[in-house]
Motif scaffolding. Structure first.
Motif, PDB file in Angstrom:
ATOM      1  N   ALA A 124       0.755  -1.218   0.158  1.00 17.02           N
ATOM      2  CA  ALA A 124       0.127  -0.058  -0.152  1.00 17.02           C
ATOM      3  C   ALA A 124       0.806   1.157   0.024  1.00 17.02           C
ATOM      4  O   ALA A 124       0.495   2.087  -0.864  1.00 17.02           O
ATOM      5  CB  ALA A 124      -0.947  -0.016   1.246  1.00 17.02           C
ATOM      6  N   GLY A 176       2.137   2.019  -3.528  1.00 18.61           N
ATOM      7  CA  GLY A 176       1.131   2.184  -4.321  1.00 18.61           C
ATOM      8  C   GLY A 176       1.018   0.965  -5.268  1.00 18.61           C
ATOM      9  O   GLY A 176       0.593   1.417  -6.297  1.00 18.61           O
ATOM     10  N   ASP A 200      -1.198  -2.345  -5.957  1.00 16.17           N
ATOM     11  CA  ASP A 200      -2.450  -3.066  -5.771  1.00 16.17           C
ATOM     12  C   ASP A 200      -2.359  -4.366  -6.300  1.00 16.17           C
ATOM     13  O   ASP A 200      -2.662  -4.701  -7.545  1.00 16.17           O
ATOM     14  CB  ASP A 200      -3.490  -1.939  -6.538  1.00 16.17           C
ATOM     15  N   HIS A 229      10.301   2.497   1.487  1.00 12.97           N
ATOM     16  CA  HIS A 229       8.982   3.323   1.733  1.00 12.97           C
ATOM     17  C   HIS A 229       8.694   3.612   3.290  1.00 12.97           C
ATOM     18  O   HIS A 229       7.820   4.022   3.674  1.00 12.97           O
ATOM     19  CB  HIS A 229       7.869   2.824   1.247  1.00 12.97           C
TER      20      HIS A 229
END
Length: 334
Positions: free
Chosen positions: A231, A234, A236, A293
């Motif tokens: 998530a 980014g 999916d 991230h």
């Protein structure tokens, strides 16, 4: 088209054997004892509809094979062996001029998401394949696959995105071979969905089948980290419901009497004593994305490290108690 199966182990053997059964030209690529067994006795593929022995061309190195413009390379080695295979095959000349990397399609029939990245540095035509094909390397020369009436489901698409005529031709050949091959424009969504499921591989490899509640709970913790990381990145992935719908009613499993439990791909790596395991590209992919991230991934980091230790030290699969693995994870978090 002629299919060059680079890595004729469990998955590669099952795909190659099924393609051969439906009349397609297949060449197997293997090393060591597997190469010798395939060369002398052929490939024995055991499925619910009976065993078959396929006496197919087999080579142990790219230099032993002349490539043509009609060849398709199917990469079915473990991800830790991908770079070496790509280096060796991408530079091979193709009849009529140029090299395999410039002219031939390469299909990554592997777990994880790293091989496609590596391949695109060396090949112009790269295809991702999300492999749902439970198969076991029984012994050199023999592979079993328990799926019926389909042997597996192989979502296929161009990397990084898209579809084309080559993908559709490959899919048509697979679907004549008891292998459902939906052509999708977003194949990496399917591979990321499979990656999340594969986070359980390290747990199974070191503690055995996920039967205990503590093992299932540990997987849920690893999965939660994976979902949070994707998530944040980014990404999916295809969800469990979509995956289940794609498989529903299309495949069931019939066990073989007397056949050993092969476990998943990571379990099989430990049982064969290969000295390596794919944890760096499964749990390790989540750890990598976590670093990129800013998402903590302590559970997957311990699973990656523990699985690598088992492989490096030649430890038996399933030889660690679930409670001990959970304790290692909790110690790594505290």
């Amino acid at each position: 088209m002629r299919y060059i199966i680079v890595g004729a182990g469990a998955v590669g053997g099952a795909i190659g054997g099924r393609l051969a059964e439906s009349g397609h030209d297949v060449v197997l690529v293997a090393r060591g004892a597997q190469y010798e067994a395939l060369r002398t006795g052929g490939l024995r593929l055991v499925t619910p509809d009976g065993p078959r022995t396929h006496r197919l061309p087999v080579v142990d190195r790219p230099e032993a094979l002349d490539l043509t413009a009609d060849d398709v390379l199917v990469l079915a080695v473990k991800t830790q062996d991908t770079a070496a295979a790509l280096d060796a095959w991408s530079v091979r000349p193709v009849e009529g001029g140029s090299t395999a990397g410039e002219r031939l399609p390469l299909v990554c029939a592997q777990n994880g998401v790293e091989s496609e990245r590596l391949a695109l540095r060396r090949f112009r035509q790269v295809y991702g394949m999300c492999v749902w094909l439970p198969a076991t390397f029984v012994e050199p020369g023999e592979v079993s696959a328990a799926g019926t009436p389909l042997t597996g489901i192989l979502h296929l698409g161009r990397y990084p995105t898209g579809t084309d005529g080559t993908a559709r031709l490959i899919a048509a050949d697979l679907e004549k071979s008891k292998l459902l091959a939906p052509v999708v424009p977003d194949v990496m969504r399917w591979k990321y969905g499979k990656l999340l499921a594969n986070l359980a591989n390290a747990i199974e490899a070191v503690t055995g089948p996920l039967a205990e509640q503590d093992a299932l709970a540990l997987f849920e913790r690893a999965l939660a980290e994976g979902q949070a990381v994707l998530a944040a990145a980014g990404i999916d992935p295809v969800g469990q419901e979509e995956q289940a719908e794609a498989r529903a009613g299309r495949i069931r499993f019939e066990p073989f009497d007397g056949s050993p439990h092969g476990g998943g791909s990571s379990w099989q790596s430990l049982s064969r004593g290969t000295g390596t395991i794919e944890a760096d590209f499964l749990n390790g992919e989540i750890v990598l994305l976590g670093h990129l991230h800013g998402v903590p991934t302590p559970v997957n980091d311990v699973l990656r490290h523990t699985a690598n230790t088992f492989a490096r030290e030649g430890r038996e699969p399933g030889s660690m108690a679930v409670a001990d693995l959970v304790a290692l994870v909790d110690a790594g978090i505290s």
